[in-house]
Design a protein around this motif. Structure first.
Motif, PDB file in Angstrom:
ATOM      1  N   ARG A  68       0.843  -1.204   0.000  1.00 39.38           N
ATOM      2  CA  ARG A  68       0.000   0.000   0.000  1.00 39.38           C
ATOM      3  C   ARG A  68       0.870   1.242   0.000  1.00 39.38           C
ATOM      4  N   LYS A  69       1.926   1.209   0.811  1.00 41.95           N
ATOM      5  CA  LYS A  69       2.818   2.362   0.872  1.00 41.95           C
ATOM      6  C   LYS A  69       3.515   2.590  -0.462  1.00 41.95           C
ATOM      7  N   ASP A  70       3.976   1.500  -1.095  1.00 45.42           N
ATOM      8  CA  ASP A  70       4.674   1.632  -2.369  1.00 45.42           C
ATOM      9  C   ASP A  70       3.757   2.181  -3.455  1.00 45.42           C
ATOM     10  N   ARG A  71       2.485   1.750  -3.456  1.00 48.92           N
ATOM     11  CA  ARG A  71       1.546   2.256  -4.459  1.00 48.92           C
ATOM     12  C   ARG A  71       1.243   3.726  -4.246  1.00 48.92           C
ATOM     13  N   ALA A  72       1.300   4.164  -2.991  1.00 47.68           N
ATOM     14  CA  ALA A  72       1.009   5.566  -2.686  1.00 47.68           C
ATOM     15  C   ALA A  72       2.147   6.489  -3.093  1.00 47.68           C
ATOM     16  N   SER A  73       3.358   5.945  -3.274  1.00 54.44           N
ATOM     17  CA  SER A  73       4.517   6.757  -3.644  1.00 54.44           C
ATOM     18  C   SER A  73       4.557   6.956  -5.153  1.00 54.44           C
ATOM     19  N   PRO A  74       5.144   8.054  -5.632  1.00 56.11           N
ATOM     20  CA  PRO A  74       5.300   8.251  -7.065  1.00 56.11           C
ATOM     21  C   PRO A  74       6.097   7.122  -7.696  1.00 56.11           C
ATOM     22  N   GLN A  75       5.706   6.711  -8.886  1.00 55.60           N
ATOM     23  CA  GLN A  75       6.411   5.641  -9.573  1.00 55.60           C
ATOM     24  C   GLN A  75       7.701   6.171 -10.187  1.00 55.60           C
ATOM     25  N   LYS A  76       8.557   5.258 -10.594  1.00 56.13           N
ATOM     26  CA  LYS A  76       9.865   5.659 -11.095  1.00 56.13           C
ATOM     27  C   LYS A  76       9.769   6.465 -12.390  1.00 56.13           C
ATOM     28  N   SER A  77       8.663   6.333 -13.135  1.00 56.94           N
ATOM     29  CA  SER A  77       8.511   7.102 -14.359  1.00 56.94           C
ATOM     30  C   SER A  77       8.009   8.516 -14.096  1.00 56.94           C
ATOM     31  N   ASP A  78       7.608   8.801 -12.862  1.00 60.52           N
ATOM     32  CA  ASP A  78       7.100  10.120 -12.513  1.00 60.52           C
ATOM     33  C   ASP A  78       8.242  11.131 -12.558  1.00 60.52           C
ATOM     34  N   PRO A  79       8.105  12.225 -13.341  1.00 61.45           N
ATOM     35  CA  PRO A  79       9.197  13.202 -13.422  1.00 61.45           C
ATOM     36  C   PRO A  79       9.471  13.886 -12.091  1.00 61.45           C
ATOM     37  N   ALA A  80       8.445  13.993 -11.225  1.00 60.65           N
ATOM     38  CA  ALA A  80       8.635  14.635  -9.924  1.00 60.65           C
ATOM     39  C   ALA A  80       9.174  13.612  -8.924  1.00 60.65           C
ATOM     40  N   ASN A  81      10.268  13.004  -9.279  1.00 54.91           N
ATOM     41  CA  ASN A  81      10.854  11.964  -8.439  1.00 54.91           C
ATOM     42  C   ASN A  81      12.252  12.348  -7.995  1.00 54.91           C
ATOM     43  N   THR A  82      12.574  13.637  -8.145  1.00 54.01           N
ATOM     44  CA  THR A  82      13.879  14.157  -7.751  1.00 54.01           C
ATOM     45  C   THR A  82      13.656  15.420  -6.923  1.00 54.01           C
ATOM     46  N   ALA A  83      14.305  15.493  -5.780  1.00 59.75           N
ATOM     47  CA  ALA A  83      14.152  16.642  -4.896  1.00 59.75           C
ATOM     48  C   ALA A  83      15.501  17.319  -4.686  1.00 59.75           C
ATOM     49  N   VAL A  84      15.504  18.658  -4.726  1.00 57.63           N
ATOM     50  CA  VAL A  84      16.714  19.456  -4.519  1.00 57.63           C
ATOM     51  C   VAL A  84      16.526  20.255  -3.230  1.00 57.63           C
ATOM     52  N   PHE A  85      17.522  20.175  -2.338  1.00 59.34           N
ATOM     53  CA  PHE A  85      17.394  20.884  -1.062  1.00 59.34           C
ATOM     54  C   PHE A  85      18.775  21.131  -0.464  1.00 59.34           C
ATOM     55  N   ASN A  86      19.055  22.343  -0.077  1.00 62.96           N
ATOM     56  CA  ASN A  86      20.231  22.707   0.710  1.00 62.96           C
ATOM     57  C   ASN A  86      21.532  22.085   0.198  1.00 62.96           C
ATOM     58  N   GLY A  87      21.755  22.165  -1.106  1.00 59.91           N
ATOM     59  CA  GLY A  87      22.980  21.635  -1.682  1.00 59.91           C
ATOM     60  C   GLY A  87      22.948  20.159  -2.007  1.00 59.91           C
ATOM     61  N   TRP A  88      21.822  19.507  -1.754  1.00 65.88           N
ATOM     62  CA  TRP A  88      21.688  18.078  -2.031  1.00 65.88           C
ATOM     63  C   TRP A  88      20.642  17.847  -3.121  1.00 65.88           C
ATOM     64  N   THR A  89      20.808  16.764  -3.864  1.00 69.41           N
ATOM     65  CA  THR A  89      19.797  16.295  -4.795  1.00 69.41           C
ATOM     66  C   THR A  89      19.498  14.833  -4.463  1.00 69.41           C
ATOM     67  N   ALA A  90      18.228  14.541  -4.229  1.00 63.39           N
ATOM     68  CA  ALA A  90      17.808  13.170  -3.930  1.00 63.39           C
ATOM     69  C   ALA A  90      17.124  12.581  -5.147  1.00 63.39           C
TER      70      ALA A  90
END
Length: 236
Positions: A119-141
């Motif tokens: 259930r948790k995995d389905r609730a998360s964005p899939q790997k094809s989702d472009p909004a799957n990268t976060a930039v914060f305080n000098g880091w990129t996840a």
């Protein structure tokens, strides 16, 4: 829709049979393995949704395998083990396991834990989702690759379990997140085991983000209340 695949790695045939029967009755597909080498050969062509892993394997250290699964495969990992010591549970969670179930167990509980993970995995964005990268305080996840990259381009991997906590923080910056909210969103059994699992994941994330453990600047503990992520986050 194809049913989720749950792999069962345990050298006891009766354990594999009991789990396979319970999971298949609940609508899952299963594959069972008695040895780590057989299981790893399968991974070359198949990606399971959830991996149930016993630590006492005859041909390989189960903890080493758990760490590889968490970092390289991206599947949810649930340890099922007769090792009931607190340190064994802590080590398993530190190496990237999402959950830890102690033998003997009720197979219906295992089915319930598997459902929570999916259930948790389905609730998360899939790997094809472009909004799957976060930039914060000098880091990129990069959540599709389980990688943290600093400003110099140096990369550090994080586990599936760590990614869940990091994503939760990055999706709710500068807001208090209580332990109860974390348990509701991330799933897992409430109580001391869940609290310890969160402590371990947050500690490891702070280390990877090069936080000062005595005065972290990004993940702040609000004692008796929860946590606040203080970074400025942009998703892309």
């Amino acid at each position: 829709m194809t049913a989720p695949l749950v792999t069962i790695l345990d050298d006891e045939p009766e354990i594999r049979r009991i789990l396979a029967d319970a999971l298949e009755d609940a609508g899952f597909r299963t594959m069972g393995f008695s040895r780590a080498t057989e299981f790893e050969a399968m991974l070359k062509s198949t990606t399971p949704d959830v991996c149930l892993v016993d630590l006492g394997l005859p041909d390989k250290d189960g903890l080493t395998l758990v760490h590889r699964l968490a970092l390289e495969v991206g599947a949810a990992v649930i340890i099922i083990s007769g090792r009931a010591q607190v340190q064994d549970r802590i080590t398993g969670l530190e190496l990237g396991a999402d959950d830890y179930i102690i033998k003997p167990f009720d197979p219906t509980e295992v089915v319930a834990r598997v459902r929570v993970r999916l259930r948790k995995d389905r609730a998360s964005p899939q790997k094809s989702d472009p909004a799957n990268t976060a930039v914060f305080n000098g880091w990129t996840a990069y959540f599709d690759r389980y990688v943290l990259e600093d400003e110099q381009g140096d990369e550090t991997t994080f586990s599936h379990a760590e990614s869940e906590v990091l994503r939760l923080f990055l999706e709710s910056p500068k807001r208090l997140i209580s332990r109860a909210q974390m348990q509701e969103i991330l799933g897992g059994a409430a109580g001391e085991s869940f609290d310890r699992a969160m402590d371990v994941r947050i500690s490891r994330l702070r280390t990877k983000l090069r936080e000062d453990p005595k005065n972290p600047r990004l993940i702040k503990t609000i004692y008796g209340a929860g946590y606040i992520f203080l970074g400025d986050v942009t998703w892309r």
